[in-house]
Write a protein that holds these residues in place. Structure first.
Motif, short mmCIF file in Angstrom:
data_model
loop_
_atom_site.label_atom_id
_atom_site.label_comp_id
_atom_site.label_asym_id
_atom_site.label_seq_id
_atom_site.Cartn_x
_atom_site.Cartn_y
_atom_site.Cartn_z
N PRO A 175 -11.40 15.02 13.37
CA PRO A 175 -11.78 16.37 12.93
C PRO A 175 -11.66 17.38 14.06
O PRO A 175 -11.89 17.05 15.22
N LYS A 176 -11.28 18.61 13.72
CA LYS A 176 -11.27 19.71 14.68
C LYS A 176 -12.55 20.52 14.48
O LYS A 176 -12.63 21.40 13.62
N TRP A 177 -13.57 20.19 15.26
CA TRP A 177 -14.87 20.80 15.09
C TRP A 177 -14.89 22.22 15.66
O TRP A 177 -14.35 22.47 16.73
N LYS A 178 -15.56 23.13 14.94
CA LYS A 178 -15.80 24.48 15.41
C LYS A 178 -17.28 24.79 15.27
O LYS A 178 -17.89 24.49 14.25
N SER A 179 -17.84 25.40 16.30
CA SER A 179 -19.28 25.65 16.33
C SER A 179 -19.69 26.71 15.32
O SER A 179 -19.03 27.74 15.16
N LEU A 180 -20.83 26.43 14.66
CA LEU A 180 -21.47 27.42 13.78
C LEU A 180 -22.75 27.95 14.41
O LEU A 180 -23.43 28.79 13.82
N GLY A 181 -23.09 27.45 15.61
CA GLY A 181 -24.31 27.86 16.28
C GLY A 181 -25.42 26.84 16.13
O GLY A 181 -25.44 26.05 15.17
N LEU B 160 -11.43 21.25 5.87
CA LEU B 160 -10.33 20.41 5.43
C LEU B 160 -9.41 21.14 4.45
O LEU B 160 -8.21 20.87 4.40
N SER B 161 -9.99 22.03 3.66
CA SER B 161 -9.20 22.81 2.69
C SER B 161 -10.00 24.04 2.30
O SER B 161 -11.23 23.96 2.12
N HIS B 162 -9.31 25.16 2.16
CA HIS B 162 -9.98 26.40 1.76
C HIS B 162 -8.98 27.27 1.01
O HIS B 162 -7.95 27.67 1.57
N ASP B 163 -9.25 27.54 -0.27
CA ASP B 163 -8.39 28.42 -1.06
C ASP B 163 -9.23 29.06 -2.16
O ASP B 163 -10.46 28.91 -2.18
N ASP B 164 -8.57 29.74 -3.09
CA ASP B 164 -9.30 30.43 -4.15
C ASP B 164 -10.06 29.47 -5.07
O ASP B 164 -11.01 29.85 -5.74
N GLY B 165 -9.63 28.20 -5.09
CA GLY B 165 -10.28 27.22 -5.95
C GLY B 165 -11.51 26.60 -5.36
O GLY B 165 -12.27 25.91 -6.04
N GLY B 166 -11.75 26.84 -4.07
CA GLY B 166 -12.93 26.27 -3.42
C GLY B 166 -12.61 25.81 -2.02
O GLY B 166 -11.47 25.92 -1.54
N SER B 167 -13.61 25.27 -1.36
CA SER B 167 -13.42 24.78 0.01
C SER B 167 -14.13 23.45 0.18
O SER B 167 -15.11 23.16 -0.50
N VAL B 168 -13.62 22.65 1.11
CA VAL B 168 -14.25 21.38 1.45
C VAL B 168 -14.20 21.24 2.96
O VAL B 168 -13.19 21.55 3.59
N ARG B 169 -15.30 20.79 3.55
CA ARG B 169 -15.42 20.75 5.01
C ARG B 169 -16.32 19.60 5.43
O ARG B 169 -17.14 19.11 4.65
N LEU B 170 -16.14 19.19 6.67
CA LEU B 170 -17.08 18.27 7.31
C LEU B 170 -18.12 19.09 8.06
O LEU B 170 -17.79 20.10 8.70
N LEU B 171 -19.36 18.68 7.98
CA LEU B 171 -20.45 19.35 8.67
C LEU B 171 -21.11 18.38 9.65
O LEU B 171 -21.39 17.22 9.30
N TYR B 172 -21.36 18.85 10.85
CA TYR B 172 -21.98 18.07 11.93
C TYR B 172 -23.31 18.74 12.24
O TYR B 172 -23.35 19.87 12.72
N ILE B 173 -24.42 18.05 11.91
CA ILE B 173 -25.75 18.65 12.06
C ILE B 173 -26.57 17.78 13.01
O ILE B 173 -26.91 16.63 12.68
N PRO B 174 -26.89 18.28 14.20
CA PRO B 174 -27.62 17.47 15.18
C PRO B 174 -28.98 17.03 14.64
O PRO B 174 -29.58 17.68 13.78
N SER B 175 -29.46 15.92 15.20
CA SER B 175 -30.76 15.38 14.84
C SER B 175 -31.85 16.44 14.91
O SER B 175 -31.97 17.15 15.91
N GLY B 176 -32.61 16.59 13.82
CA GLY B 176 -33.72 17.53 13.78
C GLY B 176 -33.35 18.96 13.50
O GLY B 176 -34.23 19.81 13.34
N GLN B 177 -32.05 19.27 13.43
CA GLN B 177 -31.60 20.65 13.24
C GLN B 177 -31.57 20.99 11.75
O GLN B 177 -31.21 20.18 10.91
N ALA B 178 -31.92 22.23 11.44
CA ALA B 178 -31.90 22.71 10.06
C ALA B 178 -30.68 23.58 9.82
O ALA B 178 -30.25 24.33 10.70
#
Length: 211
Positions: free
Chosen positions: A103-109, A117-135
């Protein structure tokens, strides 16, 4: 995989079996199927029903070749994408979407990252990386969101979701997912509309992060 508690709802499974799900949702469903014996069995049952309906309705108007191909597909058991195999925590359908690359990870903060993985008018799908304890910031939905846990676990207002579990969130749900302490939570998430964030900062960053 045993221990999966949250499964694919029947309407989604029927839509997947009939080829009527958008790509983003189909990827999440296919990935869950690769992790869940129970849902694979249910999918086979729906495919068998589809075959019975075709037989009941008659296939006289179909060419011999088309009829044979239709029934062959209905009889074919679910298999992971043959040209890709599981790599680490990522099942074959995800590896196929990644093109076999990491995966090519990009920070969301706040340590949270995403890989679209895919983003178009029909919708989007992505991998999410959420550190332990983070909301993840509190949000609602303008459509349907499917979230499948690949590693770790998270909790929200509806309960706990561990590896293999699928959360189905519609526009009635507003929640604040929190990764459990311990292992980093990695999820596969698909949406067909932008999320509704309460806080100003996430709303301002939505166009940049395409969430």
């Amino acid at each position: 995989m045993t221990g999966v508690r949250h499964h694919i709802p029947d309407p989604l499974l029927v839509a997947y079996a009939s080829g009527n799900l958008p790509y983003a949702y189909s990827l999440v469903v296919a990935t869950h199927l690769s992790m869940c014996d129970s849902c694979r069995t249910r999918l086979a049952a729906h495919q068998a029903v589809g075959g019975s309906v075709l037989e009941a309705c008659g296939t006289r108007d179909l060419s011999n070749d088309l009829r044979d191909r239709v029934f062959a597909e209905l009889d074919e058991p679910y298999e992971e994408a043959p040209q890709f195999t599981r790599s680490g925590i990522f099942p074959a359908p995800v590896m196929q979407a990644l093109g076999g690359l990491p995966p090519k990870w990009k920070s969301l903060g706040m340590g949270v990252r995403q890989s679209i993985l895919s983003h178009d008018d029909g919708g989007s799908v992505r991998l999410l990386y959420i550190p332990s304890g983070q909301a993840v910031p509190d949000h609602g939905h303008n459509g349907l969101e499917l979230t499948l846990v690949l590693q770790g676990a998270f909790r929200d207002e509806t309960g706990r979701f561990g590896v293999g579990d699928l959360e189905v969130a519609n526009d009635d749900l507003e929640h604040t997912p929190i990764a459990e302490e311990g292992e980093t939570c990695i999820c596969l998430a698909a949406t067909d509309a932008a999320l509704r964030f309460r806080s100003l900062v996430p709303r301002l960053l939505q166009p940049i992060f395409r969430i």
